[in-house]
Design a protein around this motif. Sequence first.
Motif, PDB file in Angstrom:
ATOM      1  N   ARG A 302       0.826  -1.208   0.000  1.00 39.71           N
ATOM      2  CA  ARG A 302       0.000   0.000   0.000  1.00 39.71           C
ATOM      3  C   ARG A 302       0.861   1.259   0.000  1.00 39.71           C
ATOM      4  O   ARG A 302       0.604   2.200  -0.754  1.00 39.71           O
ATOM      5  N   GLN A 305       2.437   1.744  -3.381  1.00 37.87           N
ATOM      6  CA  GLN A 305       1.455   2.226  -4.349  1.00 37.87           C
ATOM      7  C   GLN A 305       1.118   3.695  -4.117  1.00 37.87           C
ATOM      8  O   GLN A 305       0.942   4.457  -5.068  1.00 37.87           O
ATOM      9  N   GLU A 308       3.992   5.673  -5.542  1.00 37.42           N
ATOM     10  CA  GLU A 308       3.916   5.690  -7.009  1.00 37.42           C
ATOM     11  C   GLU A 308       2.845   6.661  -7.491  1.00 37.42           C
ATOM     12  O   GLU A 308       3.081   7.486  -8.380  1.00 37.42           O
ATOM     13  N   GLY A 309       1.652   6.553  -6.884  1.00 33.06           N
ATOM     14  CA  GLY A 309       0.548   7.417  -7.310  1.00 33.06           C
ATOM     15  C   GLY A 309       0.828   8.887  -7.052  1.00 33.06           C
ATOM     16  O   GLY A 309       0.531   9.749  -7.880  1.00 33.06           O
ATOM     17  N   LEU A 367      -4.545   2.222  -9.733  1.00 30.26           N
ATOM     18  CA  LEU A 367      -4.225   2.231  -8.302  1.00 30.26           C
ATOM     19  C   LEU A 367      -5.497   2.301  -7.460  1.00 30.26           C
ATOM     20  O   LEU A 367      -6.484   2.929  -7.855  1.00 30.26           O
TER      21      LEU A 367
END
Length: 385
Positions: A302, A305, A308-309, A367
Amino acid sequence: MMDSPRTVLVLLFVGLLAGCGSSGPRPEAKRPAPKAAVGPVVEVSPVVVSPYSEAELVAEFERAKALLLAGKHHEAAEVFDKLERFAPDGEIGAASLYNAAVGYEALGERETAAARHRELLRRFPGHALERSALFRLGRVLAYLERWSELVVVADKLLARKDLVVLEQIEARGARALGLVEQDLVDEAAREVSVARDLVERERLGVSGKPPIELAQLWFAVGEVRRKRSEAITFVPVPPNFAETLEKRCQGLLDAQGAYTEAMRSLDAHWSAMAGYRVGQLYQELHRDVMRVPPPAAADTLREKQLFEGAMRLRYRVLLEKGLDMMKGTARLGDRTGEASAWIGRAREAERALELALADEKAALARLPFTEEELREALEALKKKP
């Protein structure tokens, strides 16, 4: 057939008056006479047989010059080539070489134009048109991206003692451009420093449209700044990431400022080059910053991610800015007819950036977070050291 003194003076005057110039003779080629069965070999200089009398040669030169001035560049270049073959000596041959180069350049046949200028410079060193031929050759070489030869031509110009200030600036800008495109960044930086001192001393381009000679210089300044900026990378992640990123961004803005100065000359070719480079600045920064791996503290799926987002959301704007510049550069080509390799590069980059933006949006959509959640993650990232 040798030109009379009157012919020489007439051709030199009319050539210079027309802005097309003239220069000196082609040395006669020597070839051996056929060998006899016995005895020594005797070499003789052949005589160029011309179908024209001296008066007819002058008249034909005048006709070619009129064609050139009327914009009939193809016909003019063909006649000048013919005159150079039939009258290689004196001002007719030299003027025809130079004027043919002018015609071919206007036709966009820059390789041929460069060949004519090289021939003139090789055969007639020290001729009255040597300086003009060197400058024209340098501009053609910059267009053709022949960087090493451009430096050689610039060195020949800078060795002269008869250059006015604007010509000195152009020659140094050409040398700097040739050097920086060969990754000799520090040498190029020294050249642009000298040239910029001259610009500031003469207050050139302070108000209104700057001289075209400044476009090349400012583009070279932009190239020096771009290469130094893009030498700053983020993998491995520097301990002072925020400071390093700020330094890279400042380098981007400094380079963009120089390219913008090049665009102020309103020359389509230099504007296309500068526009492409500005778009590329944003494209390359996005590529480099998106290579930054998640921090060690992000040890769950999590958190990785979220990182990344947040990165995709924050730096997507770089792709958008790059795309805007590439689109603008492509439109410049449509509007002005500029068809150099730089317009082609801008169109290719435009397509690549459109695909990259689509990929970014698709990746964000995959995502398991809303944009609001990602923005909150961004704020948290900003607060962490």
